[in-house]
Design an enzyme around this catalytic site. Structure first.
Site, PDB file in Angstrom:
ATOM      1  N   LYS A  27       0.797  -1.239   0.000  1.00  0.00           N
ATOM      2  CA  LYS A  27       0.000   0.000   0.000  1.00  0.00           C
ATOM      3  C   LYS A  27       0.826   1.284   0.000  1.00  0.00           C
ATOM      4  O   LYS A  27       0.468   2.260   0.662  1.00  0.00           O
ATOM      5  CB  LYS A  27      -0.942   0.000   1.219  1.00  0.00           C
ATOM      6  CG  LYS A  27      -1.930  -1.149   1.221  1.00  0.00           C
ATOM      7  CD  LYS A  27      -2.777  -1.181   2.466  1.00  0.00           C
ATOM      8  CE  LYS A  27      -2.010  -1.652   3.677  1.00  0.00           C
ATOM      9  NZ  LYS A  27      -2.879  -2.010   4.805  1.00  0.00           N
ATOM     10  N   ASP A  59      -5.525  -5.516  10.598  1.00  0.00           N
ATOM     11  CA  ASP A  59      -6.860  -4.885  10.602  1.00  0.00           C
ATOM     12  C   ASP A  59      -7.994  -5.885  10.319  1.00  0.00           C
ATOM     13  O   ASP A  59      -9.087  -5.767  10.880  1.00  0.00           O
ATOM     14  CB  ASP A  59      -6.928  -3.695   9.628  1.00  0.00           C
ATOM     15  CG  ASP A  59      -6.437  -4.013   8.223  1.00  0.00           C
ATOM     16  OD1 ASP A  59      -5.948  -5.137   7.988  1.00  0.00           O
ATOM     17  OD2 ASP A  59      -6.539  -3.129   7.348  1.00  0.00           O
TER      18      ASP A  59
HETATM   19  C1  GLC Z   1      -2.679  -5.137   2.703  1.00  0.00           C
HETATM   20  C2  GLC Z   1      -1.871  -5.637   3.885  1.00  0.00           C
HETATM   21  C3  GLC Z   1      -2.747  -6.436   4.821  1.00  0.00           C
HETATM   22  C4  GLC Z   1      -3.956  -5.618   5.216  1.00  0.00           C
HETATM   23  C5  GLC Z   1      -4.694  -5.138   3.982  1.00  0.00           C
HETATM   24  C6  GLC Z   1      -5.884  -4.254   4.319  1.00  0.00           C
HETATM   25  O1  GLC Z   1      -3.105  -6.212   1.949  1.00  0.00           O
HETATM   26  O2  GLC Z   1      -0.812  -6.421   3.421  1.00  0.00           O
HETATM   27  O3  GLC Z   1      -2.026  -6.809   5.970  1.00  0.00           O
HETATM   28  O4  GLC Z   1      -4.814  -6.377   6.020  1.00  0.00           O
HETATM   29  O5  GLC Z   1      -3.813  -4.406   3.159  1.00  0.00           O
HETATM   30  O6  GLC Z   1      -5.492  -3.102   5.001  1.00  0.00           O
END
Ligand code: GLC
Length: 453
Positions: free
Chosen positions: A159, A195
């Site tokens: 991200k 999360d």
């Molecule tokens: C990305 C991260 C993951 C998280 C997701 C949503 O995929 O790698 O850990 O849960 O974003 O935020």
């Protein structure tokens, strides 16, 4: 000036690549299922793409958790600090959002953790708890190889983050070191979680059938309750029956498993990202990319002369200028009405768009978001089929699910088609799972410690 030509049929035809048949979706399911099995397996885990990390969370909240906790939430659009009071019939929570400037997102890990610790200290001062020794839960939403509830090794950034010196190290230690460098705070870090896990916990706190947590926000990920005996990488010996598994399914496709359905637009997004070749499924689903996918298709159609009389604008041709929230806004217009669509196009310097153009733009948005909803649905259907429980609630958080006007309905419809007959599911919006989940992890950990002493 010629007559207005309706290019919609041709735009529709060009967009067919975004439309997956049930046959294609079922093939995606077969591949995801096998990727998940590989992630769980002792001998296959190392080379697996969907890692299925263990969360070390084995006790779901039972609604009886009490006390005052701090929480950190890093990994969505915002970084937040929260203070949460779990009481008898209430759940008070105060929080503050802090910016993570771009230079910190892509700077050093030390600078990142120092920034986090500083925000935490300021927050504690503002809330009159600067001197207290509080328990803290840390929602850290990146792929972590957890070795325990308070130990997690970062596997890769996702991200848009790329802080140096953190991959391969224990993130909890990174936070503790930053707190120690300041020397003014005394806290106990009681747990680190993802999360998706937080979302699962906070829903399970209210609804006992909740056994899957899903995020469709900046990124996309899911976690679910697995039998501990199926978690072959677990070395904790014989223990409790269940374990929350963080699939990290955003990485699905990194080995080419989705190439048979990827488009030129997906490849272009990937090439221009900070993590090329990584998080391939996430790049088809999540808020960080949906707007840009739409923009790339619109740019192509403009260059083909199918939109805007072939004329774009500087802003429209700029990467990242088409926000994912625009997709939700445009699709919120009633059929035949283009009020929001017109506003968006004006913001992008495309006020010369005709009504036919707007219908075309809307169609592209619908195709891109429908594909995302179907891909998520296929993933959930894999988990629901695999769990085989008669009734499961899915706790969901994230801006795309929350703000897109049709995502929920699209998912309900598609999941129902893809799951085994007889299984039932509910999709439940989670209210701030990342924050509450962190507090709940801290609370459950404190409870278990008290039990043991
Ligand atoms: C990305 C991260 C993951 C998280 C997701 C949503 O995929 O790698 O850990 O849960 O974003 O935020």
């Amino acid at each position: 000036m010629g007559m207005a030509i309706n290019n919609l049929p041709q735009i529709r035809e060009e967009c067919e690549i975004f439309q997956w048949s049930d046959k294609q979706l079922r093939e995606v399911m077969v591949r995801l299922h096998s990727a998940i099995e590989k992630g769980l397996g002792r001998d296959t885990h190392e080379s697996s793409i969907v890692k299925c990390w263990l969360s070390y969370i084995q006790d779901l909240p039972n609604g009886k958790e009490r006390g005052k906790f701090l929480a950190l939430d890093l990994g969505g659009t915002n970084f937040r600090v929260l203070i949460i009071n779990l009481g008898d019939n209430h759940f008070d929570m105060q929080s503050k959002i802090y910016a993570i400037p771009q230079h910190i997102m892509t700077g050093t890990g030390i600078a990142l953790f120092d920034h986090i610790a500083e925000c935490l200290a300021n927050f504690m001062k503002e809330h009159g708890v600067y001197e207290e020794r509080l328990a803290l839960g840390f929602t850290f939403s990146f792929p972590l190889k957890q070795l325990g509830l308070t130990k997690g090794i970062l596997q890769r950034w996702t991200k848009g983050f790329s802080c140096s010196g953190v991959v391969g190290t224990d993130v909890v230690q990174g936070l503790k070191d930053a707190i120690a460098r300041r020397g003014d705070l005394s806290l106990s870090v009681m747990g680190i979680l993802n999360d998706a896990t937080g979302t699962l916990l906070s829903c399970a706190h209210k609804e006992r059938h909740c056994k899957i947590g899903l995020i469709i926000g900046t990124g996309s990920n899911a976690c679910y309750v697995e039998k501990t005996e199926a978690c072959e990488t677990f070395e904790g010996g014989l223990s409790k029956q269940d374990m929350v598994v963080n699939t990290e399914w955003g990485a699905f496709g990194d080995d080419g498993a989705l190439d048979f359905v990827r488009t030129e637009f997906d490849r272009e997004i990937d090439q221009h990202s900070v993590n090329p070749g990584k998080q391939i499924q996430e790049k088809m689903i999540s808020g960080m990319y949906l707007g840009e996918l739409v923009r790339l298709a619109l740019v192509k159609f403009t260059r083909m002369g199918l939109l805007f009389g072939g004329r774009g604008s500087d802003l429209f041709f700029q990467r990242g200028s088409f926000y994912t929230k625009y997709v939700s806004e445009i699709e919120s217009d009633k059929p035949g009405d283009f009020t929001s669509c017109m506003e968006v196009l004006e913001e992008l310097g495309l006020s010369h768009a005709t009504e036919a153009d707007m219908a075309g733009v809307r169609h592209v948005c619908e195709c891109v978001s429908r594909r995302a909803a179907h891909l998520v649905s296929a993933g959930l259907a894999v988990l629901l089929n695999k769990m085989g429980e008669p009734r499961v609630t899915v706790g969901i958080d994230g801006s795309v699910y929350r703000f897109h006007p049709h995502f929920h309905a699209l998912m309900c419809e598609k999941i129902a088609q893809l799951i085994r007959p007889g299984l039932q599911f509910d999709l439940m919006l989670s209210e701030d799972g990342s924050g509450r989940g962190a507090a709940l992890v801290a609370a459950v950990a404190c409870r278990e410690i008290q039990k043991a002493t």
